[in-house]
Design a protein around this motif. Sequence first.
Motif, PDB file in Angstrom:
ATOM      1  N   VAL A 192       0.833  -1.214   0.000  1.00  0.00           N
ATOM      2  CA  VAL A 192       0.000   0.000   0.000  1.00  0.00           C
ATOM      3  C   VAL A 192       0.861   1.255   0.000  1.00  0.00           C
ATOM      4  O   VAL A 192       0.678   2.153  -0.834  1.00  0.00           O
ATOM      5  CB  VAL A 192      -0.960   0.015   1.206  1.00  0.00           C
ATOM      6  CG1 VAL A 192      -1.825   1.279   1.174  1.00  0.00           C
ATOM      7  CG2 VAL A 192      -1.839  -1.225   1.226  1.00  0.00           C
ATOM      8  N   LEU A 193       1.797   1.331   0.930  1.00  0.00           N
ATOM      9  CA  LEU A 193       2.625   2.536   1.031  1.00  0.00           C
ATOM     10  C   LEU A 193       3.462   2.759  -0.235  1.00  0.00           C
ATOM     11  O   LEU A 193       3.501   3.889  -0.755  1.00  0.00           O
ATOM     12  CB  LEU A 193       3.504   2.491   2.274  1.00  0.00           C
ATOM     13  CG  LEU A 193       4.344   3.748   2.552  1.00  0.00           C
ATOM     14  CD1 LEU A 193       3.459   4.981   2.673  1.00  0.00           C
ATOM     15  CD2 LEU A 193       5.183   3.556   3.819  1.00  0.00           C
ATOM     16  N   PRO A 194       4.144   1.740  -0.774  1.00  0.00           N
ATOM     17  CA  PRO A 194       4.842   1.963  -2.044  1.00  0.00           C
ATOM     18  C   PRO A 194       3.915   2.424  -3.165  1.00  0.00           C
ATOM     19  O   PRO A 194       4.306   3.249  -3.995  1.00  0.00           O
ATOM     20  CB  PRO A 194       5.453   0.591  -2.349  1.00  0.00           C
ATOM     21  CG  PRO A 194       5.615  -0.060  -1.022  1.00  0.00           C
ATOM     22  CD  PRO A 194       4.441   0.402  -0.221  1.00  0.00           C
ATOM     23  N   SER A 195       2.679   1.900  -3.184  1.00  0.00           N
ATOM     24  CA  SER A 195       1.719   2.322  -4.211  1.00  0.00           C
ATOM     25  C   SER A 195       1.326   3.783  -4.027  1.00  0.00           C
ATOM     26  O   SER A 195       1.235   4.543  -5.001  1.00  0.00           O
ATOM     27  CB  SER A 195       0.478   1.432  -4.174  1.00  0.00           C
ATOM     28  OG  SER A 195       0.790   0.098  -4.491  1.00  0.00           O
ATOM     29  N   LEU A 196       1.107   4.187  -2.784  1.00  0.00           N
ATOM     30  CA  LEU A 196       0.795   5.591  -2.505  1.00  0.00           C
ATOM     31  C   LEU A 196       1.937   6.496  -2.962  1.00  0.00           C
ATOM     32  O   LEU A 196       1.711   7.591  -3.490  1.00  0.00           O
ATOM     33  CB  LEU A 196       0.536   5.795  -1.009  1.00  0.00           C
ATOM     34  CG  LEU A 196      -0.727   5.164  -0.425  1.00  0.00           C
ATOM     35  CD1 LEU A 196      -0.735   5.316   1.096  1.00  0.00           C
ATOM     36  CD2 LEU A 196      -1.984   5.796  -1.019  1.00  0.00           C
ATOM     37  N   SER A 197       3.159   6.023  -2.815  1.00  0.00           N
ATOM     38  CA  SER A 197       4.326   6.854  -3.112  1.00  0.00           C
ATOM     39  C   SER A 197       4.474   7.166  -4.597  1.00  0.00           C
ATOM     40  O   SER A 197       5.152   8.126  -4.969  1.00  0.00           O
ATOM     41  CB  SER A 197       5.610   6.186  -2.597  1.00  0.00           C
ATOM     42  OG  SER A 197       5.991   5.107  -3.427  1.00  0.00           O
ATOM     43  N   VAL A 198       3.829   6.355  -5.462  1.00  0.00           N
ATOM     44  CA  VAL A 198       3.920   6.616  -6.905  1.00  0.00           C
ATOM     45  C   VAL A 198       2.596   7.146  -7.464  1.00  0.00           C
ATOM     46  O   VAL A 198       2.396   7.177  -8.679  1.00  0.00           O
ATOM     47  CB  VAL A 198       4.382   5.366  -7.696  1.00  0.00           C
ATOM     48  CG1 VAL A 198       5.811   5.018  -7.350  1.00  0.00           C
ATOM     49  CG2 VAL A 198       3.453   4.176  -7.467  1.00  0.00           C
ATOM     50  N   GLY A 199       1.684   7.541  -6.561  1.00  0.00           N
ATOM     51  CA  GLY A 199       0.454   8.174  -7.010  1.00  0.00           C
ATOM     52  C   GLY A 199      -0.822   7.412  -6.751  1.00  0.00           C
ATOM     53  O   GLY A 199      -1.896   7.827  -7.215  1.00  0.00           O
ATOM     54  N   GLY A 200      -0.741   6.295  -6.006  1.00  0.00           N
ATOM     55  CA  GLY A 200      -1.941   5.551  -5.654  1.00  0.00           C
ATOM     56  C   GLY A 200      -2.840   6.342  -4.719  1.00  0.00           C
ATOM     57  O   GLY A 200      -2.414   7.323  -4.099  1.00  0.00           O
ATOM     58  N   HIS A 201      -4.087   5.885  -4.592  1.00  0.00           N
ATOM     59  CA  HIS A 201      -5.069   6.615  -3.798  1.00  0.00           C
ATOM     60  C   HIS A 201      -5.533   5.880  -2.550  1.00  0.00           C
ATOM     61  O   HIS A 201      -6.244   6.464  -1.724  1.00  0.00           O
ATOM     62  CB  HIS A 201      -6.289   6.936  -4.655  1.00  0.00           C
ATOM     63  CG  HIS A 201      -5.975   7.817  -5.824  1.00  0.00           C
ATOM     64  ND1 HIS A 201      -5.655   7.308  -7.061  1.00  0.00           N
ATOM     65  CD2 HIS A 201      -5.894   9.163  -5.935  1.00  0.00           C
ATOM     66  CE1 HIS A 201      -5.410   8.314  -7.895  1.00  0.00           C
ATOM     67  NE2 HIS A 201      -5.536   9.438  -7.239  1.00  0.00           N
ATOM     68  N   GLY A 202      -5.170   4.612  -2.400  1.00  0.00           N
ATOM     69  CA  GLY A 202      -5.616   3.888  -1.227  1.00  0.00           C
ATOM     70  C   GLY A 202      -5.526   2.392  -1.410  1.00  0.00           C
ATOM     71  O   GLY A 202      -4.710   1.887  -2.185  1.00  0.00           O
ATOM     72  N   VAL A 203      -6.422   1.667  -0.732  1.00  0.00           N
ATOM     73  CA  VAL A 203      -6.354   0.212  -0.697  1.00  0.00           C
ATOM     74  C   VAL A 203      -7.734  -0.376  -0.454  1.00  0.00           C
ATOM     75  O   VAL A 203      -8.561   0.221   0.244  1.00  0.00           O
ATOM     76  CB  VAL A 203      -5.386  -0.266   0.409  1.00  0.00           C
ATOM     77  CG1 VAL A 203      -5.834   0.205   1.784  1.00  0.00           C
ATOM     78  CG2 VAL A 203      -5.213  -1.786   0.410  1.00  0.00           C
ATOM     79  N   ILE A 204      -7.979  -1.520  -1.050  1.00  0.00           N
ATOM     80  CA  ILE A 204      -9.080  -2.400  -0.625  1.00  0.00           C
ATOM     81  C   ILE A 204      -8.403  -3.546   0.101  1.00  0.00           C
ATOM     82  O   ILE A 204      -7.698  -4.343  -0.501  1.00  0.00           O
ATOM     83  CB  ILE A 204      -9.934  -2.872  -1.804  1.00  0.00           C
ATOM     84  CG1 ILE A 204     -10.624  -1.672  -2.458  1.00  0.00           C
ATOM     85  CG2 ILE A 204     -10.984  -3.881  -1.337  1.00  0.00           C
ATOM     86  CD1 ILE A 204     -11.431  -2.010  -3.697  1.00  0.00           C
ATOM     87  N   SER A 205      -8.607  -3.602   1.399  1.00  0.00           N
ATOM     88  CA  SER A 205      -7.711  -4.319   2.294  1.00  0.00           C
ATOM     89  C   SER A 205      -8.370  -5.498   3.001  1.00  0.00           C
ATOM     90  O   SER A 205      -9.555  -5.462   3.337  1.00  0.00           O
ATOM     91  CB  SER A 205      -7.202  -3.316   3.345  1.00  0.00           C
ATOM     92  OG  SER A 205      -6.514  -3.946   4.383  1.00  0.00           O
ATOM     93  N   VAL A 206      -7.546  -6.502   3.263  1.00  0.00           N
ATOM     94  CA  VAL A 206      -7.944  -7.639   4.103  1.00  0.00           C
ATOM     95  C   VAL A 206      -7.635  -7.347   5.565  1.00  0.00           C
ATOM     96  O   VAL A 206      -8.468  -7.559   6.450  1.00  0.00           O
ATOM     97  CB  VAL A 206      -7.223  -8.927   3.656  1.00  0.00           C
ATOM     98  CG1 VAL A 206      -7.522 -10.074   4.623  1.00  0.00           C
ATOM     99  CG2 VAL A 206      -7.624  -9.311   2.254  1.00  0.00           C
ATOM    100  N   VAL A 207      -6.424  -6.818   5.819  1.00  0.00           N
ATOM    101  CA  VAL A 207      -5.988  -6.625   7.201  1.00  0.00           C
ATOM    102  C   VAL A 207      -6.864  -5.623   7.945  1.00  0.00           C
ATOM    103  O   VAL A 207      -6.952  -5.653   9.176  1.00  0.00           O
ATOM    104  CB  VAL A 207      -4.501  -6.206   7.242  1.00  0.00           C
ATOM    105  CG1 VAL A 207      -4.320  -4.748   6.838  1.00  0.00           C
ATOM    106  CG2 VAL A 207      -3.888  -6.461   8.618  1.00  0.00           C
ATOM    107  N   THR A 208      -7.567  -4.753   7.228  1.00  0.00           N
ATOM    108  CA  THR A 208      -8.450  -3.799   7.897  1.00  0.00           C
ATOM    109  C   THR A 208      -9.664  -4.463   8.546  1.00  0.00           C
ATOM    110  O   THR A 208     -10.360  -3.830   9.340  1.00  0.00           O
ATOM    111  CB  THR A 208      -8.934  -2.706   6.928  1.00  0.00           C
ATOM    112  OG1 THR A 208      -9.437  -3.318   5.743  1.00  0.00           O
ATOM    113  CG2 THR A 208      -7.824  -1.735   6.591  1.00  0.00           C
ATOM    114  N   ASN A 209      -9.923  -5.721   8.215  1.00  0.00           N
ATOM    115  CA  ASN A 209     -10.956  -6.443   8.968  1.00  0.00           C
ATOM    116  C   ASN A 209     -10.630  -6.456  10.457  1.00  0.00           C
ATOM    117  O   ASN A 209     -11.530  -6.405  11.291  1.00  0.00           O
ATOM    118  CB  ASN A 209     -11.094  -7.876   8.456  1.00  0.00           C
ATOM    119  CG  ASN A 209     -11.988  -7.980   7.244  1.00  0.00           C
ATOM    120  OD1 ASN A 209     -13.211  -7.918   7.356  1.00  0.00           O
ATOM    121  ND2 ASN A 209     -11.377  -8.116   6.075  1.00  0.00           N
ATOM    122  N   ILE A 210      -9.330  -6.525  10.778  1.00  0.00           N
ATOM    123  CA  ILE A 210      -8.939  -6.610  12.190  1.00  0.00           C
ATOM    124  C   ILE A 210      -8.269  -5.333  12.700  1.00  0.00           C
ATOM    125  O   ILE A 210      -8.254  -5.087  13.899  1.00  0.00           O
ATOM    126  CB  ILE A 210      -7.991  -7.808  12.433  1.00  0.00           C
ATOM    127  CG1 ILE A 210      -6.701  -7.670  11.607  1.00  0.00           C
ATOM    128  CG2 ILE A 210      -8.707  -9.121  12.114  1.00  0.00           C
ATOM    129  CD1 ILE A 210      -5.629  -8.669  11.979  1.00  0.00           C
TER     130      ILE A 210
END
Length: 292
Positions: A192-210
């Motif tokens: 997620v963080l590397p993606s944000l660093s090149v212009g990403g906008h966020g994440v659809i996440s599994v770990v956010t369940n917990i």
Amino acid sequence: MQFKGAFTALVTPFRDGEVDETAYRDLIEWQIEQGIHGLVPCGTTGESATLSHEEHKRVISICVDQTKKRVPVLAGAGSNNTREAVELTRYAKEAGADGALLITPYYNKPTQRGLVAHFKTIAQEVDLPFIVYNVPGRTGVNCLPETQAELFSTIQQVKGVKEATADLVQVSRIIELCGPEFAFLSGDDFTVLPSLSVGGHGVISVVTNIAPSLMASMCEAYAAGETNRAKDLHYQLAPLCRAMFAETNPIPAKTALGMMGKIKTELRLPLYPMEEKNEALVRDALELAGLL
């Protein structure tokens, strides 16, 4: 941009073989209280492959009803059958979802031209914003950056992608071709963080369940220019991310939520309870993070 930040790919709680509506509503409420930016019912993590159509529709309806527009709901509505994807997308719109998450057709292994035709057909039938879900590890087909750019430029309903390749070369190429208005959402918790660093906008996440607050805070920190804080949260999340993929998703996530008392740990075959050694790994990660 409506689809940005941390979205949770929600598990679907079961009890005695049926959808546990009470636990699901409680989980949604807790997610919102924890600061999540959006919710995704009926994705891979929601065991959509083993839901009947009636269950699928009910799960979306429950999520929309419980959320009450406090955060966007991006409803899983994809299929390897284009007609079925149209039907599920139409229902997502009728239920009041803010958009649909549409996986590339799995098993069929369509060509890139076939992918374009698939998504164009859905868009012609249903006027609802949607995010393309690219996960070659599960579908057997990679929606290439050039194809994603074509989809975005030719189909009004296409708003972005959930990109689950974890290939940062491809991530960068997609963002280069599609531009800043294309909602790039990582589909891989580790990058997620590397993606944000090149212009990403966020994440659809599994770990956010917990751990919804940790991932939401990381996305917010990066957006605010607090890169050191975002980096710290990235490494704080790392052990939880590893635990969530110790076995096939969503087995670890449901196991963890069961340990936390949020849901009953119940899966549908062919998914099967965790091996003891991996269950111990999940417990250790939860304890380390202060979640138990």
